[in-house]
Scaffold this active site. Sequence first.
Site, PDB file in Angstrom:
ATOM      1  N   ASN A  10       0.865  -1.187   0.000  1.00 20.33           N
ATOM      2  CA  ASN A  10       0.000   0.000   0.000  1.00 20.33           C
ATOM      3  C   ASN A  10       0.897   1.231   0.000  1.00 20.33           C
ATOM      4  OD1 ASN A  10      -1.857   2.004   0.460  1.00 20.33           O
ATOM      5  ND2 ASN A  10      -2.406   1.345   2.534  1.00 20.33           N
ATOM      6  N   TRP A  11       0.973   1.886  -1.136  1.00 21.93           N
ATOM      7  CA  TRP A  11       1.895   3.031  -1.260  1.00 21.93           C
ATOM      8  C   TRP A  11       1.333   4.306  -0.629  1.00 21.93           C
ATOM      9  CZ3 TRP A  11       3.564   2.598  -7.146  1.00 21.93           C
ATOM     10  CH2 TRP A  11       4.249   1.379  -7.327  1.00 21.93           C
ATOM     11  N   LYS A  12       0.074   4.269  -0.280  1.00 23.20           N
ATOM     12  CA  LYS A  12      -0.584   5.457   0.306  1.00 23.20           C
ATOM     13  C   LYS A  12      -0.359   6.673  -0.608  1.00 23.20           C
ATOM     14  CE  LYS A  12      -0.233   3.270   4.754  1.00 23.20           C
ATOM     15  NZ  LYS A  12      -0.186   3.387   6.198  1.00 23.20           N
ATOM     16  N   HIS A  95      -9.678   1.298   4.936  1.00 26.06           N
ATOM     17  CA  HIS A  95      -8.374   1.426   5.617  1.00 26.06           C
ATOM     18  C   HIS A  95      -8.572   2.368   6.810  1.00 26.06           C
ATOM     19  CE1 HIS A  95      -4.251   2.578   6.455  1.00 26.06           C
ATOM     20  NE2 HIS A  95      -3.892   1.483   5.824  1.00 26.06           N
ATOM     21  N   GLU A  97      -6.926   4.740   7.886  1.00 30.92           N
ATOM     22  CA  GLU A  97      -6.722   6.160   7.584  1.00 30.92           C
ATOM     23  C   GLU A  97      -7.974   6.752   6.933  1.00 30.92           C
ATOM     24  OE1 GLU A  97      -3.054   5.601   5.486  1.00 30.92           O
ATOM     25  OE2 GLU A  97      -2.062   5.156   7.382  1.00 30.92           O
ATOM     26  N   GLU A 167      -5.704  -5.111  10.413  1.00 33.37           N
ATOM     27  CA  GLU A 167      -4.694  -4.081  10.635  1.00 33.37           C
ATOM     28  C   GLU A 167      -4.996  -3.351  11.934  1.00 33.37           C
ATOM     29  OE1 GLU A 167      -2.545  -2.853   6.876  1.00 33.37           O
ATOM     30  OE2 GLU A 167      -4.294  -1.579   6.993  1.00 33.37           O
ATOM     31  N   GLY A 173       2.163   2.063  10.855  1.00 33.13           N
ATOM     32  CA  GLY A 173       3.163   3.124  10.736  1.00 33.13           C
ATOM     33  C   GLY A 173       3.823   3.483  12.057  1.00 33.13           C
ATOM     34  N   SER A 213       3.146  -2.259  10.385  1.00 39.12           N
ATOM     35  CA  SER A 213       4.605  -2.273  10.631  1.00 39.12           C
ATOM     36  C   SER A 213       5.285  -3.578  10.226  1.00 39.12           C
ATOM     37  CB  SER A 213       4.910  -1.928  12.096  1.00 39.12           C
ATOM     38  OG  SER A 213       4.464  -0.619  12.393  1.00 39.12           O
ATOM     39  N   GLY A 234       2.737  -1.238   4.301  1.00 43.10           N
ATOM     40  CA  GLY A 234       2.773   0.179   3.971  1.00 43.10           C
ATOM     41  C   GLY A 234       4.201   0.631   3.744  1.00 43.10           C
ATOM     42  N   GLY A 235       4.806   1.211   4.780  1.00 47.31           N
ATOM     43  CA  GLY A 235       6.147   1.793   4.691  1.00 47.31           C
ATOM     44  C   GLY A 235       7.175   0.941   3.962  1.00 47.31           C
TER      45      GLY A 235
HETATM   46  P1  PGA Z   1       2.670   0.182   7.672  1.00 52.57           P
HETATM   47  O1  PGA Z   1       1.218   0.434   7.022  1.00 52.57           O
HETATM   48  O2  PGA Z   1       3.193  -1.098   7.105  1.00 52.57           O
HETATM   49  O3  PGA Z   1       3.473   1.394   7.281  1.00 52.57           O
HETATM   50  O4  PGA Z   1       2.461   0.090   9.153  1.00 52.57           O
HETATM   51  C1  PGA Z   1       0.328  -0.621   6.825  1.00 52.57           C
HETATM   52  C2  PGA Z   1      -0.956  -0.087   6.228  1.00 52.57           C
HETATM   53  O5  PGA Z   1      -1.368   1.007   6.594  1.00 52.57           O
HETATM   54  O6  PGA Z   1      -1.577  -0.742   5.374  1.00 52.57           O
END
Ligand code: PGA
Length: 253
Positions: A10-12, A95, A97, A167, A173, A213, A234-235
């Site tokens: 997930n590149w956000k 998600h 967010e 999640e 994050g 994470s 994500g990251g």
């Molecule tokens: P993260 O994000 O791996 O940076 O914790 C995961 C996500 O939000 O899908």
Amino acid sequence: MTRKTLIIGNWKMNLTMHEASLYLHKLMEQLPVRRDVEVVVAPTMLTLQSLSLQIKRRIVKLAAQNCYWRDHGPYTGEVPASHLHGMVDYVIIGHSERRHIFMESDKDIRFKVQAALRNRLQPILCIGETAHERTLGETREVLQDQIVNGLANITAEEIDHVVIAYEPVWAIGSGEYAQPSDLAKVLKVIRQQITHLFGKEAAEAVRVVYGGSVSVDNASDYLAVAGLDGLLIGGASLDAYQFTEIVKKAHKE
Ligand code: PGA
């Protein structure tokens, strides 16, 4: 029933058109073509169309990070699932967010899951408890509610196309992550709830992935958890090399 391992990046709101294109180029060069793992990346909306012309879907597929649930109409700024059809295979829905920053409600999320399925896209429904809910010991109830609300009005046949991403919000994050040993309990809650709603067969067919994470260092521990079908990253997915290393760990052959 064998469920194919799924590794999703997930590149956000990261990577410009140019950066995204270079990344995909690198990824397709580095990733071995193997049938036991499905690799998916979720770039920004703007880049999806041109990336969809660049990708080799045997190697990597695309997901949208969101969609709107109506198929057309006066909804300024929104992109409907109907326009994503043909360009992406998956769409991330709910998600944390989106739930917390953009105030998406359970109703929005439910409608989006239905819109995805109606337009033959596979929804990746994100669920997870906040730090506060975790402290109160409410994880089970939160997950059950999010599943019931997110999957209302879906049929047992459609559930086959749904992916559930667990999640925990406190792990996204943050560098803090759920202990792989604690995931068994959560997986049980999720599959029990799916059994309750759609029957045992459906619960065995649905794929459940973990996100929060995930890194090159901890990925193998998650991939070893029985009943877990993959990762939402994500990251660590923003770097093509790290993402490739995680995919390699997922290969069993
Ligand atoms: P993260 O994000 O791996 O940076 O914790 C995961 C996500 O939000 O899908």
